[in-house]
Motif scaffolding. Sequence first.
Motif, mmCIF file in Angstrom:
data_model
loop_
_atom_site.group_PDB
_atom_site.id
_atom_site.type_symbol
_atom_site.label_atom_id
_atom_site.label_comp_id
_atom_site.label_asym_id
_atom_site.label_seq_id
_atom_site.Cartn_x
_atom_site.Cartn_y
_atom_site.Cartn_z
ATOM 1 N N ARG A 395 -13.665 -3.748 -6.171
ATOM 2 C CA ARG A 395 -12.691 -4.049 -7.228
ATOM 3 C C ARG A 395 -11.656 -2.945 -7.396
ATOM 4 O O ARG A 395 -10.826 -3.001 -8.289
ATOM 5 N N ALA A 396 -11.710 -1.928 -6.539
ATOM 6 C CA ALA A 396 -10.903 -0.729 -6.741
ATOM 7 C C ALA A 396 -9.474 -0.778 -6.243
ATOM 8 O O ALA A 396 -8.680 0.068 -6.633
ATOM 9 N N PRO A 397 -9.058 -1.698 -5.374
ATOM 10 C CA PRO A 397 -7.665 -1.667 -4.908
ATOM 11 C C PRO A 397 -6.672 -1.663 -6.065
ATOM 12 O O PRO A 397 -6.951 -2.197 -7.139
ATOM 13 N N ALA A 398 -5.552 -1.062 -5.832
ATOM 14 C CA ALA A 398 -4.546 -0.897 -6.890
ATOM 15 C C ALA A 398 -4.146 -2.232 -7.485
ATOM 16 O O ALA A 398 -4.007 -3.231 -6.791
ATOM 17 N N ASP A 399 -3.959 -2.239 -8.771
ATOM 18 C CA ASP A 399 -3.523 -3.420 -9.507
ATOM 19 C C ASP A 399 -1.991 -3.480 -9.499
ATOM 20 O O ASP A 399 -1.344 -2.545 -9.954
ATOM 21 N N PRO A 400 -1.391 -4.552 -8.988
ATOM 22 C CA PRO A 400 0.074 -4.609 -8.908
ATOM 23 C C PRO A 400 0.762 -4.595 -10.263
ATOM 24 O O PRO A 400 1.926 -4.308 -10.367
#
Length: 409
Positions: A395-400
């Motif tokens: 769940r860690a990928p950057a949030d746009p």
Amino acid sequence: MRSGTVFTQGLRQGLGDDPFWTVEAVRQVRYHVVSSNGLFEPGNSALLTGCPDAPMSAGDRRLIVIDQNVDALYGGKVRAYFTANGIDATVIPLRADESVKQWDAVSQVVDAMNDFGIDRRREPVLAVGGGVLTDIVGFAASLYRRGTPYIRIPTTLIGLVDAGVGVKTGVNYERGKNRLGTYAPATATFLDRSFLRSLSLRHISNGLAEILKMALIRSEDLFALLESRGVAVRADRLQGTTEELAGAADAIIAESIHLMLEELQPNLWESALERCVDYGHTFSPTLEMHALPELLHGEAVVIDMALTTALATLRGFVTENQADRVFHVMRRLGLPVWNEVLEDPTLLQEALRDTVRHRDGQQRLPLPIGIGRHRFVNDVTPAELSDATRLLRDRAPADPSLVPEQVGA
């Protein structure tokens, strides 16, 4: 005999007529948290009369220890305020960040107090700076002549809502976070949000992490406020430049401080080791010290909270939808959800072992129940930590939708 004191004499069984004594005493603790924006404006009398236990008037002396960065921005204003009110102020700038939060910094403050010739009964030291500075000064004051009064004026958000309102002081020792410390309440803490206008957004986020902590374990309403207004309040640096932003900033700060004091007051000396305010502080002390200077304190705390939210999700305490909301708010507030230090399972296990030693042999690990409630567990296993780490990494990928000027700003 004074109220709160028990004094008895008797004979120790098995030791003949040898006398023994038992002394029990209760010491009253009282400290004040005073909110006053524009604290060093010429017409503001809060510092002079706002604390009934430490008034100031013309002719008095004060030793002021100030963070050197704060001194560069506000030092002239601070000195002018005391001059205008007839206070003989000696101002000592001090470097104060996590990398120098060590005994040497305490020694510098003790030297300043000694050179000043401080009257420990009626000349409280003033500490003007962030949580690191107020911790250093508070620790030094608690040691000097076995206890000298001090006043905190925090200049960071984390200082306003967390470091400035409790009674603990401390400095790091080797790789131990706050390994040396005391319980020493300041006579008063003065909260002035106007200092926050000069902070970077990263340091605003750093303080919002501790506010989010209180929301996740104590108040769904506070979480909803951060969810709906946190981005705008952060961008405004809690200055309240519009009526709506002022109302939101006031509510966020007041509620987080109220919840914190409500938790601290019955247990100031931590005789009860199950403390919900330890949420986010199980793994973060080790992670923060290991990652120095990469992580700020609040950033390490929020990574801890993200990991334990994942752990609570695996246990069914938090739904996937609730976890998504939590991770989304963390990112929207400019906070990291992941750091590569989590890739080292031995580090997490070491952090948990150190916490167990600190909590008298048990984990006493607070986990969220949904949003706004909590429970304590003592049975977290290395396998669970690995599973929670994998879940969090997914769940860690950057949030746009993350706001501009994010973690590195």
